[in-house]
Design an enzyme around this catalytic site. Structure first.
Site, short mmCIF file in Angstrom:
data_model
loop_
_atom_site.label_atom_id
_atom_site.label_comp_id
_atom_site.label_asym_id
_atom_site.label_seq_id
_atom_site.Cartn_x
_atom_site.Cartn_y
_atom_site.Cartn_z
N HIS A 1 0.85 -1.13 0.11
CA HIS A 1 -0.07 -0.20 -0.07
C HIS A 1 0.84 1.15 -0.04
O HIS A 1 2.03 1.30 0.34
CB HIS A 1 -0.77 0.08 1.16
CG HIS A 1 -0.46 0.21 2.58
ND1 HIS A 1 0.24 -0.89 3.49
CD2 HIS A 1 0.00 1.11 3.48
CE1 HIS A 1 0.49 -0.62 4.32
NE2 HIS A 1 0.65 0.81 4.61
N HIS B 1 3.80 6.91 3.68
CA HIS B 1 4.88 6.04 3.62
C HIS B 1 4.50 5.18 2.34
O HIS B 1 3.53 5.03 2.10
CB HIS B 1 5.06 5.18 5.13
CG HIS B 1 3.94 4.52 5.48
ND1 HIS B 1 3.28 5.16 6.38
CD2 HIS B 1 3.61 3.08 5.12
CE1 HIS B 1 2.17 4.03 6.65
NE2 HIS B 1 2.51 2.87 6.04
N GLU C 1 8.05 1.02 4.76
CA GLU C 1 7.54 -0.12 5.54
C GLU C 1 7.64 -1.32 5.04
O GLU C 1 7.35 -1.54 3.91
CB GLU C 1 5.95 0.19 6.10
CG GLU C 1 5.26 -0.71 7.01
CD GLU C 1 3.74 -0.62 7.13
OE1 GLU C 1 3.27 0.02 6.57
OE2 GLU C 1 3.50 -1.37 8.33
#
Lengths: 134, 134
Positions: free
Chosen positions: B7, B79, B130
């Site tokens: 994502h 992010h 991430e």
């Protein structure tokens, strides 16, 4: 209206270093650098299986990412590109919804040779949005 | 090492307004908002076919996106999350490559209930990365 996420563009000050970070440290599959002087960038594609990241380095005098890199000297996420089937229909819907299309509002040929438009970040949560007709 | 793009997270000052922009103006499929107090955010998922965007609004006193929103009051891309098969193996490779893992270096349970790590933006082109084990 919007379909797949075509790519996330990350502007970088040093394309060779960024490519090494993605290839060697993150273990990603990366392309050779491609100079796109008509778009003012040199690009490396990071293939992610379902989509891609594009690492962009400024090229030439009037690069569209030059001011971003002045504000973000370490680089950063520059824009996100969503696919649409019909860019003119998309534009009309966006304008009807009050969103601002950048430039003269006419689709340009993007870095992949397809029609693109950019939308004002202030209308989309501070994020520069590119639409690409696929 | 890194696999799919899981994502892109966009921090937003007003989740209801951001959801309306994505649903009504961009015509995307969006979820109901989900409060995740243990992660300090309320999230709306934007489904894009091949991946998703997560719209994040700060929740509670110590939201991890609060300082980002102070610096970027209109919101912005916060992010990018890449999938890995083995987060401990990924961490060792990253550390061997000189990359900094944030926090105490131990994987935490992320917003999807899976082990995650965050990597220092200075090591990845100014972009907070991430990693999520899938």
């Amino acid at each position: 209206m919007i379909g797949r996420l075509n790519h996330v563009a990350i502007a970088v000050p040093d394309l060779q270093a960024a490519t090494a970070q993605y290839r060697d440290t993150l273990g990603a599959s990366v392309s050779q650098p491609q100079a796109l002087p008509e778009h003012g960038v040199t690009v490396v594609f990071v293939e992610l299986g379902n989509t891609k990241v594009e690492l962009l380095e400024a090229l030439g005098e009037n690069s569209p990412i030059a001011s971003f890199l002045e504000k973000n000297p370490a680089g950063g996420m520059h824009h996100i590109c969503y696919e649409v089937d019909d860019i003119l229909a998309a534009r009309e819907r966006l304008k009807a919804g009050g969103a601002r299309v950048l430039g003269d509002g006419e689709p340009k040929t993007g870095a992949h040779g397809k029609p693109v438009l950019f939308l004002h970040p202030k209308d989309f949560c501070g994020t520069l949005v590119e639409l690409e007709q696929v």
